[in-house]
Design a protein around this motif. Structure first.
Motif, PDB file in Angstrom:
ATOM      1  N   VAL A  55       0.849  -1.198   0.000  1.00 31.50           N
ATOM      2  CA  VAL A  55       0.000   0.000   0.000  1.00 31.50           C
ATOM      3  C   VAL A  55       0.883   1.247   0.000  1.00 31.50           C
ATOM      4  CG1 VAL A  55      -1.772   1.277   1.252  1.00 31.50           C
ATOM      5  CG2 VAL A  55      -1.867  -1.231   1.180  1.00 31.50           C
ATOM      6  N   ALA A  56       1.829   1.290   0.944  1.00 30.39           N
ATOM      7  CA  ALA A  56       2.729   2.443   1.037  1.00 30.39           C
ATOM      8  C   ALA A  56       3.599   2.590  -0.206  1.00 30.39           C
ATOM      9  CB  ALA A  56       3.613   2.313   2.272  1.00 30.39           C
ATOM     10  N   ARG A  57       3.917   1.476  -0.834  1.00 32.24           N
ATOM     11  CA  ARG A  57       4.779   1.510  -2.019  1.00 32.24           C
ATOM     12  C   ARG A  57       3.996   1.832  -3.290  1.00 32.24           C
ATOM     13  NH1 ARG A  57       9.650  -0.994  -0.389  1.00 32.24           N
ATOM     14  NH2 ARG A  57       9.431  -2.282   1.489  1.00 32.24           N
ATOM     15  N   GLY A  58       2.680   1.980  -3.188  1.00 34.63           N
ATOM     16  CA  GLY A  58       1.866   2.315  -4.341  1.00 34.63           C
ATOM     17  C   GLY A  58       1.607   1.159  -5.273  1.00 34.63           C
ATOM     18  N   LEU A  59       1.774  -0.068  -4.808  1.00 36.51           N
ATOM     19  CA  LEU A  59       1.587  -1.238  -5.660  1.00 36.51           C
ATOM     20  C   LEU A  59       0.134  -1.677  -5.729  1.00 36.51           C
ATOM     21  CD1 LEU A  59       4.726  -3.272  -4.538  1.00 36.51           C
ATOM     22  CD2 LEU A  59       4.462  -1.801  -6.543  1.00 36.51           C
ATOM     23  N   PHE A  60      -0.651  -1.345  -4.719  1.00 37.73           N
ATOM     24  CA  PHE A  60      -2.086  -1.596  -4.739  1.00 37.73           C
ATOM     25  C   PHE A  60      -2.752  -0.681  -3.720  1.00 37.73           C
ATOM     26  CE2 PHE A  60      -0.049  -4.954  -2.178  1.00 37.73           C
ATOM     27  CZ  PHE A  60      -0.631  -4.747  -0.929  1.00 37.73           C
ATOM     28  N   MET A  61      -4.053  -0.484  -3.902  1.00 42.81           N
ATOM     29  CA  MET A  61      -4.810   0.370  -3.005  1.00 42.81           C
ATOM     30  C   MET A  61      -5.148  -0.393  -1.724  1.00 42.81           C
ATOM     31  SD  MET A  61      -5.167   3.241  -4.650  1.00 42.81           S
ATOM     32  CE  MET A  61      -6.586   4.080  -3.940  1.00 42.81           C
ATOM     33  N   GLU A  62      -5.333   0.335  -0.649  1.00 43.58           N
ATOM     34  CA  GLU A  62      -5.699  -0.300   0.614  1.00 43.58           C
ATOM     35  C   GLU A  62      -6.988  -1.103   0.472  1.00 43.58           C
ATOM     36  OE1 GLU A  62      -6.167   0.892   5.340  1.00 43.58           O
ATOM     37  OE2 GLU A  62      -5.713   2.438   3.851  1.00 43.58           O
ATOM     38  N   GLU A  63      -7.915  -0.630  -0.347  1.00 37.94           N
ATOM     39  CA  GLU A  63      -9.191  -1.312  -0.530  1.00 37.94           C
ATOM     40  C   GLU A  63      -9.017  -2.725  -1.090  1.00 37.94           C
ATOM     41  OE1 GLU A  63      -8.487   1.764  -1.467  1.00 37.94           O
ATOM     42  OE2 GLU A  63      -9.793   2.896  -0.096  1.00 37.94           O
ATOM     43  N   ALA A  64      -7.908  -2.986  -1.789  1.00 41.89           N
ATOM     44  CA  ALA A  64      -7.676  -4.317  -2.356  1.00 41.89           C
ATOM     45  C   ALA A  64      -7.558  -5.378  -1.273  1.00 41.89           C
ATOM     46  CB  ALA A  64      -6.419  -4.309  -3.227  1.00 41.89           C
ATOM     47  N   CYS A  89      -0.843  -3.843   8.441  1.00 45.18           N
ATOM     48  CA  CYS A  89      -0.138  -2.568   8.507  1.00 45.18           C
ATOM     49  C   CYS A  89       0.164  -2.129   7.088  1.00 45.18           C
ATOM     50  CB  CYS A  89       1.164  -2.707   9.296  1.00 45.18           C
ATOM     51  SG  CYS A  89       2.205  -1.230   9.158  1.00 45.18           S
ATOM     52  N   PRO A  90      -0.374  -0.975   6.639  1.00 43.10           N
ATOM     53  CA  PRO A  90      -0.137  -0.496   5.275  1.00 43.10           C
ATOM     54  C   PRO A  90       1.082   0.410   5.150  1.00 43.10           C
ATOM     55  CG  PRO A  90      -1.768   0.892   6.308  1.00 43.10           C
ATOM     56  CD  PRO A  90      -1.352  -0.132   7.354  1.00 43.10           C
ATOM     57  N   HIS A  91       1.809   0.599   6.241  1.00 40.84           N
ATOM     58  CA  HIS A  91       2.863   1.627   6.271  1.00 40.84           C
ATOM     59  C   HIS A  91       4.231   1.080   5.877  1.00 40.84           C
ATOM     60  CE1 HIS A  91      -0.052   2.705   9.643  1.00 40.84           C
ATOM     61  NE2 HIS A  91      -0.262   3.619   8.718  1.00 40.84           N
ATOM     62  N   HIS A  92       5.081   1.995   5.473  1.00 38.49           N
ATOM     63  CA  HIS A  92       6.508   1.702   5.322  1.00 38.49           C
ATOM     64  C   HIS A  92       7.253   3.025   5.308  1.00 38.49           C
ATOM     65  CE1 HIS A  92      10.376   0.227   3.902  1.00 38.49           C
ATOM     66  NE2 HIS A  92       9.962  -0.991   4.236  1.00 38.49           N
ATOM     67  N   VAL A  93       8.337   3.086   6.048  1.00 42.43           N
ATOM     68  CA  VAL A  93       9.059   4.343   6.183  1.00 42.43           C
ATOM     69  C   VAL A  93       9.585   4.846   4.849  1.00 42.43           C
ATOM     70  CG1 VAL A  93      11.284   3.251   6.685  1.00 42.43           C
ATOM     71  CG2 VAL A  93      10.776   5.534   7.613  1.00 42.43           C
ATOM     72  N   ASN A  94       9.830   3.940   3.894  1.00 44.98           N
ATOM     73  CA  ASN A  94      10.321   4.328   2.571  1.00 44.98           C
ATOM     74  C   ASN A  94       9.222   4.289   1.522  1.00 44.98           C
ATOM     75  OD1 ASN A  94      13.003   4.691   3.479  1.00 44.98           O
ATOM     76  ND2 ASN A  94      13.339   2.467   3.363  1.00 44.98           N
ATOM     77  N   GLY A  95       7.988   4.371   1.941  1.00 41.38           N
ATOM     78  CA  GLY A  95       6.880   4.329   0.998  1.00 41.38           C
ATOM     79  C   GLY A  95       6.859   5.525   0.069  1.00 41.38           C
ATOM     80  N   THR A  96       6.153   5.366  -1.054  1.00 45.55           N
ATOM     81  CA  THR A  96       6.033   6.438  -2.040  1.00 45.55           C
ATOM     82  C   THR A  96       4.679   7.139  -1.967  1.00 45.55           C
ATOM     83  OG1 THR A  96       5.254   4.860  -3.703  1.00 45.55           O
ATOM     84  CG2 THR A  96       7.626   5.289  -3.625  1.00 45.55           C
ATOM     85  N   VAL A  97       3.747   6.597  -1.210  1.00 46.18           N
ATOM     86  CA  VAL A  97       2.436   7.222  -1.005  1.00 46.18           C
ATOM     87  C   VAL A  97       2.496   7.939   0.334  1.00 46.18           C
ATOM     88  CG1 VAL A  97      -0.050   6.841  -0.806  1.00 46.18           C
ATOM     89  CG2 VAL A  97       1.331   5.374  -2.316  1.00 46.18           C
ATOM     90  N   SER A  98       2.431   9.253   0.293  1.00 45.33           N
ATOM     91  CA  SER A  98       2.794  10.065   1.457  1.00 45.33           C
ATOM     92  C   SER A  98       2.000   9.723   2.716  1.00 45.33           C
ATOM     93  CB  SER A  98       2.635  11.549   1.133  1.00 45.33           C
ATOM     94  OG  SER A  98       1.306  11.848   0.751  1.00 45.33           O
ATOM     95  N   ARG A  99       0.720   9.437   2.588  1.00 46.90           N
ATOM     96  CA  ARG A  99      -0.087   9.204   3.790  1.00 46.90           C
ATOM     97  C   ARG A  99       0.293   7.915   4.512  1.00 46.90           C
ATOM     98  NH1 ARG A  99      -6.099   7.141   2.115  1.00 46.90           N
ATOM     99  NH2 ARG A  99      -6.188   6.975   4.378  1.00 46.90           N
TER     100      ARG A  99
END
Length: 202
Positions: A55-64, A89-99
């Motif tokens: 989710v954080a990496r922008g590979l799929f939406m949280e809704e998936a 957990c949808p987070h990652h410190v190096n994610g590309t999706v800011s939220r």
């Protein structure tokens, strides 16, 4: 109080297909239905606790992840098994999706998902377990105050025992062996007898 077995998803409950949200590619690992039925018979609540940094990496939406949960529910229901919770957990410190690009307390090896599940379900963490296929799962369980089982299926490659929190109570070859270890453990004050070892969202 209730007792919980927290379950990692990828590589533990289902075959490890990286960042997969396609229901057609979700397959239960061998022995999972039998293992979960045994744990249900022991009156454990069954709760998934899964890192989902895709989710954080922008590979799929949280809704998936709702589709993933629904698929897992359907597959297990065929075997008379039900899940009591599905946390991720949808987070990652190096994610590309800011939220979602943040350091958090829910991404394993942190224990946030497990603590949340225990509070919500009125469970005693000392009477609960965490089962996973890498040492980050073990550390999350130990940090939460659970006992822990590592499924030694080849997915842990680093074997980094940088702290005692990364040492599992047991090591098992598969989920069925893990369930049998839990079902034969004495609690509280168990004796180790072998060295082998809700809603979607957080």
């Amino acid at each position: 109080m209730n007792k919980i077995v927290f379950l990692d998803k990828d590589g533990t409950l289902v075959e490890d297909v990286p960042y997969n949200t396609d229901p057609s590619r979700i397959k239960l690992c061998p022995g999972v239905p039998e293992a979960l039925r045994l744990l249900q018979q022991q009156e454990y609540k069954l709760i998934v606790a899964s890192n989902q940094s895709g989710v954080a990496r922008g590979l799929f939406m949280e809704e998936a992840l709702l589709r993933v949960k629904q698929t897992l529910d359907r597959l297990l229901r065929k075997h008379g098994v039900h899940l009591d919770g599905f946390y991720y957990c949808p987070h990652h410190v190096n994610g590309t999706v800011s939220r979602y690009a943040m350091k958090c307390t829910c991404r394993k090896p942190m224990p946030g998902m497990l603590i949340h599940g225990a509070v919500k379900h009125g469970a005693d963490l000392a009477a609960s377990w965490m089962i996973g296929d890498i040492l980050n799962d073990v550390e999350a369980g130990n940090r939460a105050g659970c006992r822990t089982i590592l499924i030694n299926n080849g997915n842990e490659t680093e074997w980094d025992y940088r702290s005692a929190k990364r040492i599992p109570t047991f090591i098992a070859n598969d989920m069925l062996e893990a369930a049998r270890l839990i079902s034969t453990s004495i609690m509280p004050g168990y004796t180790q007898t072998t060295s082998a070892g809700e809603q979607v969202g957080t």
